[in-house]
Scaffold this motif. Sequence first.
Motif, PDB file in Angstrom:
ATOM      1  N   PRO A   1       9.857   5.725  -9.491  1.00 21.71           N
ATOM      2  CA  PRO A   1      10.702   4.389  -8.918  1.00 21.71           C
ATOM      3  C   PRO A   1      11.813   4.910  -7.434  1.00 21.71           C
ATOM      4  O   PRO A   1      11.751   3.947  -6.951  1.00 21.71           O
ATOM      5  N   VAL A   2      12.345   5.856  -8.512  1.00 22.67           N
ATOM      6  CA  VAL A   2      14.052   5.917  -8.137  1.00 22.67           C
ATOM      7  C   VAL A   2      13.807   6.471  -6.374  1.00 22.67           C
ATOM      8  O   VAL A   2      14.039   6.149  -5.743  1.00 22.67           O
ATOM      9  N   GLN A   3      12.798   7.443  -6.389  1.00 21.45           N
ATOM     10  CA  GLN A   3      12.087   8.670  -5.579  1.00 21.45           C
ATOM     11  C   GLN A   3      11.541   7.252  -4.389  1.00 21.45           C
ATOM     12  O   GLN A   3      11.878   6.901  -3.506  1.00 21.45           O
TER      13      GLN A   3
ATOM     14  N   GLY B   1       1.059  -1.167   0.268  1.00 21.01           N
ATOM     15  CA  GLY B   1      -0.178  -0.411  -0.339  1.00 21.01           C
ATOM     16  C   GLY B   1       1.064   1.319   0.358  1.00 21.01           C
ATOM     17  O   GLY B   1       0.355   2.083  -0.433  1.00 21.01           O
ATOM     18  N   LEU B   2       1.882   1.120   0.969  1.00 23.39           N
ATOM     19  CA  LEU B   2       3.041   2.622   1.029  1.00 23.39           C
ATOM     20  C   LEU B   2       3.364   2.734  -0.679  1.00 23.39           C
ATOM     21  O   LEU B   2       3.539   3.777  -1.134  1.00 23.39           O
ATOM     22  N   VAL B   3       4.183   1.871  -1.743  1.00 24.83           N
ATOM     23  CA  VAL B   3       4.167   1.657  -2.725  1.00 24.83           C
ATOM     24  C   VAL B   3       3.424   2.709  -3.999  1.00 24.83           C
ATOM     25  O   VAL B   3       3.960   3.409  -3.828  1.00 24.83           O
ATOM     26  N   GLU B   4       2.787   1.766  -3.315  1.00 30.11           N
ATOM     27  CA  GLU B   4       1.613   2.352  -4.262  1.00 30.11           C
ATOM     28  C   GLU B   4       0.674   3.490  -4.226  1.00 30.11           C
ATOM     29  O   GLU B   4       1.087   4.199  -4.733  1.00 30.11           O
ATOM     30  N   SER B   5       0.829   3.699  -2.511  1.00 32.25           N
ATOM     31  CA  SER B   5       0.368   5.610  -2.580  1.00 32.25           C
ATOM     32  C   SER B   5       1.678   6.787  -2.655  1.00 32.25           C
ATOM     33  O   SER B   5       1.480   7.493  -3.253  1.00 32.25           O
ATOM     34  N   ALA B   6       2.715   5.415  -2.602  1.00 29.65           N
ATOM     35  CA  ALA B   6       3.928   6.443  -3.247  1.00 29.65           C
ATOM     36  C   ALA B   6       3.945   6.860  -4.959  1.00 29.65           C
ATOM     37  O   ALA B   6       3.804   8.159  -5.476  1.00 29.65           O
ATOM     38  N   ASP B   7       3.364   6.093  -6.068  1.00 33.10           N
ATOM     39  CA  ASP B   7       3.146   5.614  -6.879  1.00 33.10           C
ATOM     40  C   ASP B   7       2.364   6.788  -7.549  1.00 33.10           C
ATOM     41  O   ASP B   7       2.269   8.258  -8.090  1.00 33.10           O
TER      42      ASP B   7
ATOM     43  N   ILE C   1      10.852   5.321   0.382  1.00 34.25           N
ATOM     44  CA  ILE C   1       9.983   4.690   1.169  1.00 34.25           C
ATOM     45  C   ILE C   1      10.384   2.937   1.587  1.00 34.25           C
ATOM     46  O   ILE C   1      10.334   2.591   2.171  1.00 34.25           O
ATOM     47  N   ARG C   2      11.022   2.234  -0.011  1.00 32.50           N
ATOM     48  CA  ARG C   2      11.740   1.479   0.069  1.00 32.50           C
ATOM     49  C   ARG C   2      12.941   0.627   0.826  1.00 32.50           C
ATOM     50  O   ARG C   2      12.680  -0.187   2.282  1.00 32.50           O
ATOM     51  N   VAL C   3      13.401   1.917   1.316  1.00 30.09           N
ATOM     52  CA  VAL C   3      14.947   1.872   2.099  1.00 30.09           C
ATOM     53  C   VAL C   3      14.221   2.042   3.664  1.00 30.09           C
ATOM     54  O   VAL C   3      15.213   0.893   4.172  1.00 30.09           O
ATOM     55  N   PRO C   4      14.052   2.893   4.059  1.00 30.28           N
ATOM     56  CA  PRO C   4      13.601   3.707   5.686  1.00 30.28           C
ATOM     57  C   PRO C   4      13.128   2.311   6.142  1.00 30.28           C
ATOM     58  O   PRO C   4      13.408   1.609   6.859  1.00 30.28           O
TER      59      PRO C   4
END
Lengths: 214, 222
Positions: A123-125, A111-117, A130-133
């Motif tokens: 994708p890099v941002q 959900g977080l990845v989708e929200s970011a999209d 989001i993903r790395v932290p």
Amino acid sequence: MSWKLFNLLLEASLMTIFVSTISILIGLVLAILLSAANLSGIRPLQWFSKFFISFFRGTPLLVQLLLLYNLLPVIGVQIPSLVTAIIGLSICTAAYQAENLRGGFEGVPTGLVESADMAGFTPVQTFFHIRVPIALRLTLPALINEAILILKASSLVSVVGLIELTRMAQNLVASTFMPLEIYASAGLIYLVINLVVATAGRQLERRLPGVGSK
Amino acid sequence: MGFDFDVILSKQDQLISGIAMTIFVWVVGTLLAALIGFIVATARRYGGVLVDKALTVPIEVIRGTPFLVQLFLLYFGGPYIGLSLDALPAGLLALSVYGAAYFAEIFRAGYQSVPPGHVEAAECLGFTRIQIIRNILLPEMALLVIPPSVNMAIILLKETALLSLITVPEMTMTASAIGSQEYAFVEAMVLIALVYWVLVELAGLLGRFAEKKLSRYRLAKA
């Protein structure tokens, strides 16, 4: 055993701590890059990442270090043993950390990845913000564990001639013939460093906010 | 500069004996480590609080110090307390004790994973302690214990390379010797790195196979 000898060991342990810390940090950066390669969806990058992780986790660090130490002069690279040691340890720990991170990246809520999209992140941002932290927070216990493993594994860089704790112990044994006292003291110093790292790690885990429910 | 693998391969007899030694030390060392680890974990479970506490210290010390330092302490320091061992037995002993500390933790987690109700039920039925361990605890924890055990076996395989530093003629030492004699050190190291890699992958494969075979023992979720 005199205090003088013990002090020499303590001084050398600073080199152990230095080499381990630098290697873990470089290894972490490399591991994040390997994870990025793995998540990129680009086949050759994924193959490289898989090969890298599998090879460096599948061979002994001692063999990797001996290989590196002897390969560099053959291909015309002349660097101090400190740098060789750091390169060897970093590459090896990068493979282990990337494998640890894999689990962390899988644990990032979709959900977080989708929200970011949706919010217009590239994708890099999304990857770096989001993903790395989240992956790092999820795999913090594994990272601390890896730090302890690397502290212990750094004893192997003694074979490439770097004077760290184990090499200093070897040198002192060669000149004093007191292997029992000296190796036991070296072991004790490693033990104390590792206890400190483990305790600090547990504190850090408790202080940092968790990653809510999935 | 060029790489020449032929000079290394021409010494294949030596290489093969080195590989055989690595596999021997690995298999025997891992089995001994698992056995000692199992005994330690069992003693901690049934030996009372004092034994449990007393065994925690050596386990933590072994897990908190590098294998290399333990190896040197045993091999170079041992003779000063009347423990003069040749390289091979010293290496095997060090490897087994080192591995045992980790296996003890693996089996401890395994013991803890078995629902106490099952053990109590067996006790009510009049099972002896040995019967409970053999018929209830071991089969029930097998599935949980296999993945970390395989992992540990793989770690021990990689640790066997360190035995070269106390002159056990295993493959790292053999390859280093050939490499130095023939001025082909890099080739020798690449070759044995590949052998280690294959052995590690094989061990992992075997572990996954065993896991699959044993999956019928998986406990139903209560």
